[in-house]
Design a protein around this motif. Structure first.
Motif, PDB file in Angstrom:
ATOM      1  N   MET A  75     -58.120  68.892  55.782  1.00 47.97           N
ATOM      2  CA  MET A  75     -57.213  69.582  56.696  1.00 47.97           C
ATOM      3  C   MET A  75     -57.724  69.516  58.122  1.00 47.97           C
ATOM      4  O   MET A  75     -56.952  69.335  59.067  1.00 47.97           O
ATOM      5  CB  MET A  75     -57.050  71.043  56.261  1.00 47.97           C
ATOM      6  N   ARG A  76     -59.040  69.673  58.272  1.00 47.55           N
ATOM      7  CA  ARG A  76     -59.632  69.614  59.615  1.00 47.55           C
ATOM      8  C   ARG A  76     -59.441  68.233  60.241  1.00 47.55           C
ATOM      9  O   ARG A  76     -59.166  68.114  61.433  1.00 47.55           O
ATOM     10  CB  ARG A  76     -61.113  69.962  59.524  1.00 47.55           C
ATOM     11  N   ALA A 100     -60.165  72.720  62.884  1.00 43.62           N
ATOM     12  CA  ALA A 100     -59.604  71.663  63.732  1.00 43.62           C
ATOM     13  C   ALA A 100     -59.190  72.220  65.086  1.00 43.62           C
ATOM     14  O   ALA A 100     -59.436  71.595  66.136  1.00 43.62           O
ATOM     15  CB  ALA A 100     -58.404  71.018  63.035  1.00 43.62           C
ATOM     16  N   TRP A 101     -58.568  73.399  65.101  1.00 41.17           N
ATOM     17  CA  TRP A 101     -58.206  74.025  66.379  1.00 41.17           C
ATOM     18  C   TRP A 101     -59.453  74.362  67.192  1.00 41.17           C
ATOM     19  O   TRP A 101     -59.465  74.187  68.411  1.00 41.17           O
ATOM     20  CB  TRP A 101     -57.391  75.289  66.122  1.00 41.17           C
ATOM     21  N   ARG A 117     -50.712  67.699  65.029  1.00 41.96           N
ATOM     22  CA  ARG A 117     -50.465  68.247  66.379  1.00 41.96           C
ATOM     23  C   ARG A 117     -49.958  67.157  67.315  1.00 41.96           C
ATOM     24  O   ARG A 117     -49.078  67.400  68.159  1.00 41.96           O
ATOM     25  CB  ARG A 117     -51.740  68.883  66.927  1.00 41.96           C
ATOM     26  N   VAL A 131     -57.528  74.059  59.142  1.00 38.11           N
ATOM     27  CA  VAL A 131     -56.733  74.084  60.371  1.00 38.11           C
ATOM     28  C   VAL A 131     -57.460  74.855  61.465  1.00 38.11           C
ATOM     29  O   VAL A 131     -57.489  74.429  62.632  1.00 38.11           O
ATOM     30  CB  VAL A 131     -55.348  74.694  60.081  1.00 38.11           C
ATOM     31  N   ARG A 170     -49.072  76.870  61.662  1.00 38.25           N
ATOM     32  CA  ARG A 170     -48.985  75.625  60.892  1.00 38.25           C
ATOM     33  C   ARG A 170     -48.218  75.935  59.613  1.00 38.25           C
ATOM     34  O   ARG A 170     -48.447  76.965  58.975  1.00 38.25           O
ATOM     35  CB  ARG A 170     -50.371  75.080  60.563  1.00 38.25           C
ATOM     36  N   ARG A 221     -56.841  75.529  53.245  1.00 38.51           N
ATOM     37  CA  ARG A 221     -55.962  74.964  54.278  1.00 38.51           C
ATOM     38  C   ARG A 221     -56.128  75.714  55.595  1.00 38.51           C
ATOM     39  O   ARG A 221     -56.208  75.100  56.668  1.00 38.51           O
ATOM     40  CB  ARG A 221     -54.506  75.028  53.807  1.00 38.51           C
ATOM     41  N   GLU A 235     -55.391  67.681  60.964  1.00 40.47           N
ATOM     42  CA  GLU A 235     -54.692  68.555  61.902  1.00 40.47           C
ATOM     43  C   GLU A 235     -54.433  67.886  63.257  1.00 40.47           C
ATOM     44  O   GLU A 235     -53.332  68.041  63.813  1.00 40.47           O
ATOM     45  CB  GLU A 235     -55.469  69.856  62.081  1.00 40.47           C
ATOM     46  N   PRO A 263     -52.914  66.975  53.210  1.00 39.70           N
ATOM     47  CA  PRO A 263     -53.485  66.137  54.266  1.00 39.70           C
ATOM     48  C   PRO A 263     -53.090  64.675  54.082  1.00 39.70           C
ATOM     49  O   PRO A 263     -53.344  64.072  53.034  1.00 39.70           O
ATOM     50  CB  PRO A 263     -54.995  66.341  54.092  1.00 39.70           C
TER      51      PRO A 263
END
Length: 479
Positions: free
Chosen positions: A45-46, A279-280, A53, A276, A256, A272, A49, A68
């Motif tokens: 997920m990381r 990643a943000w 985006r 995320v 998300r 999840r 993402e 993913p």
């Protein structure tokens, strides 16, 4: 791999005959040189993402992450904006290529058909989903037991399955089979309600003060997911989409959407959300404003429909993973988080090194890889009992002198007697070893130099002994 099944495979693996949902044993039989990696959903997920985006910023808003690497989104509005469905598909592929990733896009009436179309990079005409799906084998429906039963009945293609009467399918195969039948006919597997979402089932958690660490937020996400499942079950509904959102201390909101067919477990939601959030954080999105920290976490179910239940006994199922997870969660609530653990095998040389007890529902963050090489690893057979604290032991020769091991791994004498604290003394009937272990020799504080031996006693017992600094210890017992 996840749960002894393939969840993703490379083009080279596909060329060798490996497919998703295939068992590891079957995959290795088709491709012996297969490189197997255990799934890390949070890491996936990381990594994915930024792609999602980028697509939201450049092509179409409000994407739904199915998993993913696979996303879905309504195509009607964006296709009009970009000049047509083919132009939209081309723009999606080009946008992903800007991040140096290959991609394929497909468009169809349903998400299921669109996912298959994306594999071939095709656009299915409006209203032609059923005809387009008809030649596919029933295995694409993703239900192994249903596939096996249909093949026994002489139904081998999706078109043959779609031609069966809907009421007969429901009576024979239950709600799960009926959902697959809807997919085969080019209809959404789960009929949607008139309302896209219901605020009555939204669950939130406010952080006081604002939380700046990600791990506490992940833990709260798992607890909120359990609360959400209880609310939906009490209302007799399920959701096809789930929106996870955070409110930041500076007033911004990040969201998300995840789509799934079935029940997203609390652990799956937590993984999840964790991916995320990371990643943000890596992209600096959490620190873009003035004040730092997360003040609220929100889980919002969307596209609610009636929960039709399942007929597990029809296909011989007993305890499903969801039921096991719910039971474990109840025990943990009563007895504590570490009261229910699962065994994870890892790297290492001794039996205690290779086994980790991970609390049920937690992510395995062990840093010892199970793959080798591990020089000095204990060979089979493996002990039945591993002592958390080594037991003092003595290994002596016929003259009752301690047996020692030289730097060249030579025994000072043949072992004759073995004694373990609390278990008495016995004659040695046989032994194997020694196996030397020299670990982290470059670190003075963590370095360890030992040697292990397997000792079979005349009283029927067998021991795993190790010697460290000239002293013998019983590390494990063979039962």
């Amino acid at each position: 791999m996840h749960g002894d099944a393939v969840v993703a495979c490379s083009a080279a693996a596909r060329a060798a005959g490996v497919r998703r949902r295939m068992r590891l044993r079957v995959a290795l039989s088709r491709c012996p040189q297969l490189r197997v990696v255990e799934r890390d959903l949070a890491a996936e997920m990381r990594a994915f993402e930024p792609v999602a985006r980028h697509l939201e910023d450049t092509v179409m808003p409000r994407l739904e992450v199915i998993r993913p690497g696979l996303i879905a989104a309504p195509a009607r509005g964006p296709s009009r904006y970009w000049g047509g469905e083919q132009q939209l598909a081309d723009r999606l592929v080009a946008a992903v290529a800007e991040l140096d990733f290959p991609a394929r896009a497909g468009i169809a009436d349903t998400v299921f058909t669109a996912a298959l179309a994306a594999r071939a990079g095709q656009l299915v005409p409006v209203g032609a989903d059923a005809a387009w799906l008809a030649p596919y084998p029933v295995g694409v429906l993703g239900l192994p037991r249903l596939t096996e039963l249909l093949n026994r009945l002489g139904i081998h293609t999706v078109g043959q399955f779609a031609a069966l009467p809907e009421d007969k399918v429901l009576a024979r195969f239950g709600s799960e089979g009926a959902a697959a039948h809807r997919s085969a006919r080019g209809v959404e597997a789960r009929p949607l309600t008139a309302r896209a979402s219901c605020d009555d089932h939204v669950v939130t958690y406010a952080f006081e003060p604002a939380e700046q660490l990600l791990e506490p937020v992940t833990f709260v996400a798992k607890a909120l997911a359990e609360q959400l499942h209880e609310r939906l079950a009490a209302a007799g509904v399920v959701c096809a989409r789930l929106e996870a959102g955070i409110e930041l201390a500076d007033g911004r909101t990040l969201t998300r959407i995840f789509r799934h067919e079935g029940r997203l477990s609390a652990l799956a939601i937590a993984e999840r959300v964790r991916g995320v959030l990371q990643a943000w954080a890596d992209a600096g999105a959490l620190d873009a404003g003035g004040e730092r920290g997360i003040v609220r976490l929100v889980l919002r179910p969307e596209q609610l429909s009636a929960a039709t239940g399942r007929q597990a006994a029809l296909f011989g199922e007993r305890d499903t993973p969801e039921e096991v997870e719910r039971a474990a969660a109840r025990v943990q609530a009563l007895l504590g988080h570490r009261s229910v653990v699962r065994v994870e095998l890892g790297g290492g040389r001794g039996p205690a090194d290779r086994v980790r007890l991970v609390p049920f529902g937690d992510l395995d963050t062990g840093d010892r890889l199970p793959t080798g090489p591990w020089p000095g690893r204990l060979p089979a057979p493996h002990p039945a009992t591993v002592y958390p604290t080594w037991l003092p032991a003595q290994l002596t020769d016929e003259d009752r002198q301690p047996v020692t091991i030289s730097g060249r791994l030579a025994l000072s004498a043949a072992p004759s007697h073995v004694a373990v604290e609390g278990h008495g003394e016995a004659q040695v009937a046989g032994w194997a070893g020694p196996w030397p272990v020299l670990e982290q020799w470059w670190d003075r504080e963590r370095s360890r130099r030992i040697a292990r031996m397997q000792i079979a006693a005349a009283d029927g017992r067998a021991w795993l002994l190790l010697i460290e600094h000239g002293r013998w210890w019983a590390e494990a017992h063979y039962g």
